[in-house]
Write a protein that holds these residues in place. Sequence first.
Motif, PDB file in Angstrom:
ATOM      1  N   ASP A   1       1.903  -9.288  10.906  1.00  0.00           N
ATOM      2  CA  ASP A   1       2.610 -10.555  10.715  1.00  0.00           C
ATOM      3  C   ASP A   1       3.481 -10.525   9.462  1.00  0.00           C
ATOM      4  O   ASP A   1       4.494 -11.205   9.389  1.00  0.00           O
ATOM      5  N   GLY A   2       3.073  -9.747   8.465  1.00  0.00           N
ATOM      6  CA  GLY A   2       3.814  -9.681   7.205  1.00  0.00           C
ATOM      7  C   GLY A   2       5.207  -9.112   7.386  1.00  0.00           C
ATOM      8  O   GLY A   2       5.448  -8.281   8.260  1.00  0.00           O
ATOM      9  N   THR A   3       6.142  -9.580   6.547  1.00  0.00           N
ATOM     10  CA  THR A   3       7.529  -9.121   6.624  1.00  0.00           C
ATOM     11  C   THR A   3       8.058  -8.785   5.231  1.00  0.00           C
ATOM     12  O   THR A   3       7.493  -9.206   4.219  1.00  0.00           O
ATOM     13  N   ASP A   4       9.174  -8.069   5.221  1.00  0.00           N
ATOM     14  CA  ASP A   4       9.857  -7.797   3.959  1.00  0.00           C
ATOM     15  C   ASP A   4      10.756  -8.990   3.617  1.00  0.00           C
ATOM     16  O   ASP A   4      10.751 -10.011   4.311  1.00  0.00           O
ATOM     17  N   GLU A   5      11.566  -8.857   2.576  1.00  0.00           N
ATOM     18  CA  GLU A   5      12.440  -9.930   2.115  1.00  0.00           C
ATOM     19  C   GLU A   5      13.479 -10.336   3.159  1.00  0.00           C
ATOM     20  O   GLU A   5      13.992 -11.450   3.137  1.00  0.00           O
ATOM     21  N   GLU A   6      13.790  -9.416   4.066  1.00  0.00           N
ATOM     22  CA  GLU A   6      14.808  -9.678   5.082  1.00  0.00           C
ATOM     23  C   GLU A   6      14.192 -10.107   6.413  1.00  0.00           C
ATOM     24  O   GLU A   6      14.893 -10.224   7.409  1.00  0.00           O
ATOM     25  N   GLY A   7      12.867 -10.327   6.429  1.00  0.00           N
ATOM     26  CA  GLY A   7      12.197 -10.799   7.632  1.00  0.00           C
ATOM     27  C   GLY A   7      11.813  -9.715   8.621  1.00  0.00           C
ATOM     28  O   GLY A   7      11.452 -10.008   9.758  1.00  0.00           O
ATOM     29  N   ARG A   8      11.847  -8.459   8.207  1.00  0.00           N
ATOM     30  CA  ARG A   8      11.477  -7.351   9.099  1.00  0.00           C
ATOM     31  C   ARG A   8       9.973  -7.112   8.996  1.00  0.00           C
ATOM     32  O   ARG A   8       9.434  -6.952   7.901  1.00  0.00           O
ATOM     33  N   HIS A   9       9.310  -7.078  10.145  1.00  0.00           N
ATOM     34  CA  HIS A   9       7.853  -6.931  10.188  1.00  0.00           C
ATOM     35  C   HIS A   9       7.398  -5.552   9.723  1.00  0.00           C
ATOM     36  O   HIS A   9       8.094  -4.561   9.891  1.00  0.00           O
ATOM     37  N   TYR A  10       6.197  -5.525   9.146  1.00  0.00           N
ATOM     38  CA  TYR A  10       5.564  -4.276   8.757  1.00  0.00           C
ATOM     39  C   TYR A  10       4.926  -3.625   9.979  1.00  0.00           C
ATOM     40  O   TYR A  10       4.382  -4.311  10.836  1.00  0.00           O
ATOM     41  N   ARG A  11       4.998  -2.300  10.035  1.00  0.00           N
ATOM     42  CA  ARG A  11       4.346  -1.510  11.092  1.00  0.00           C
ATOM     43  C   ARG A  11       3.280  -0.657  10.415  1.00  0.00           C
ATOM     44  O   ARG A  11       3.586   0.330   9.755  1.00  0.00           O
ATOM     45  N   GLU A  12       2.035  -1.077  10.554  1.00  0.00           N
ATOM     46  CA  GLU A  12       0.892  -0.439   9.901  1.00  0.00           C
ATOM     47  C   GLU A  12       0.541   0.885  10.572  1.00  0.00           C
ATOM     48  O   GLU A  12       0.404   0.950  11.801  1.00  0.00           O
ATOM     49  N   VAL A  13       0.412   1.943   9.757  1.00  0.00           N
ATOM     50  CA  VAL A  13      -0.040   3.248  10.236  1.00  0.00           C
ATOM     51  C   VAL A  13      -1.157   3.730   9.318  1.00  0.00           C
ATOM     52  O   VAL A  13      -1.295   3.259   8.189  1.00  0.00           O
ATOM     53  N   ASP A  14      -1.974   4.641   9.820  1.00  0.00           N
ATOM     54  CA  ASP A  14      -3.057   5.202   9.018  1.00  0.00           C
ATOM     55  C   ASP A  14      -2.484   5.960   7.825  1.00  0.00           C
ATOM     56  O   ASP A  14      -1.431   6.597   7.928  1.00  0.00           O
ATOM     57  N   LYS A  15      -3.204   5.912   6.716  1.00  0.00           N
ATOM     58  CA  LYS A  15      -2.768   6.625   5.509  1.00  0.00           C
ATOM     59  C   LYS A  15      -2.659   8.121   5.760  1.00  0.00           C
ATOM     60  O   LYS A  15      -1.708   8.766   5.308  1.00  0.00           O
ATOM     61  N   LYS A  16      -3.622   8.668   6.530  1.00  0.00           N
ATOM     62  CA  LYS A  16      -3.583  10.097   6.842  1.00  0.00           C
ATOM     63  C   LYS A  16      -2.374  10.374   7.739  1.00  0.00           C
ATOM     64  O   LYS A  16      -2.257   9.828   8.823  1.00  0.00           O
ATOM     65  N   GLY A  17      -1.464  11.180   7.263  1.00  0.00           N
ATOM     66  CA  GLY A  17      -0.273  11.535   8.025  1.00  0.00           C
ATOM     67  C   GLY A  17       0.841  10.513   7.957  1.00  0.00           C
ATOM     68  O   GLY A  17       1.865  10.661   8.630  1.00  0.00           O
ATOM     69  N   ALA A  18       0.669   9.454   7.160  1.00  0.00           N
ATOM     70  CA  ALA A  18       1.703   8.417   7.055  1.00  0.00           C
ATOM     71  C   ALA A  18       2.949   8.976   6.375  1.00  0.00           C
ATOM     72  O   ALA A  18       2.866   9.874   5.534  1.00  0.00           O
ATOM     73  N   PRO A  19       4.114   8.432   6.720  1.00  0.00           N
ATOM     74  CA  PRO A  19       5.329   8.869   6.027  1.00  0.00           C
ATOM     75  C   PRO A  19       5.256   8.472   4.551  1.00  0.00           C
ATOM     76  O   PRO A  19       4.586   7.494   4.197  1.00  0.00           O
ATOM     77  N   GLN A  20       5.926   9.256   3.725  1.00  0.00           N
ATOM     78  CA  GLN A  20       5.962   8.991   2.288  1.00  0.00           C
ATOM     79  C   GLN A  20       7.377   9.201   1.778  1.00  0.00           C
ATOM     80  O   GLN A  20       8.141   9.988   2.342  1.00  0.00           O
ATOM     81  N   VAL A  21       7.714   8.510   0.690  1.00  0.00           N
ATOM     82  CA  VAL A  21       9.022   8.684   0.061  1.00  0.00           C
ATOM     83  C   VAL A  21       8.850   8.626  -1.452  1.00  0.00           C
ATOM     84  O   VAL A  21       8.012   7.899  -1.966  1.00  0.00           O
TER      85      VAL A  21
END
Length: 175
Positions: free
Chosen positions: A45-65
């Motif tokens: 349900d959570g969104t960023d400042e622009e209203g885009r929803h978060y897509r939850e993934v497992d920490k193991k293998g999650a993308p990183q930057v």
Amino acid sequence: MSWTRGLLAALAVGALLGGSAGCGSGGAHERKGEVAASPVGKVLDGTDEEGRHYREVDKKGAPQVAVEVQPDSGDSWDVRLTVRNFRFSPAGARPVAVAGRGVVRLYLDGRSLARLRTTDYHLPGTLVPRGTHHVTARLYADDRTVWAVHGKPVESTVDITASGAEATVSPGGAG
């Protein structure tokens, strides 16, 4: 009979090569530059400042930057990203979330600067007035959802200080 043995060997090699040639990172099957849709993570349900929803993934293998910013000549800045478990999608990619694929949005003090499909960006000094500023790189899926782990966006932030004559960089709240 030796020609049949050679044919069987060639077919076996072809099957082995063909079986692994279609495997890409992220676990999606690729065909002629297209990526098949696969359910990835859970949209929150959570969104960023622009209203885009978060897509939850497992920490193991999650993308990183990680983001690094260095002063360049003429009061401008060179931004360099380092990504793990993430591939940049080409322009025109289908708007479907595929594991570890998408774009990076670059922000300056919370204001969107650019959508990146590469690890390098040149930040003009005219956009960075005197003072300390936050440069954030955040990962997005192609369906415009924000990659997230534990309910927080996958992003990295550094602080830069523009003083006119000299510029400095310091680590910010990396996430």
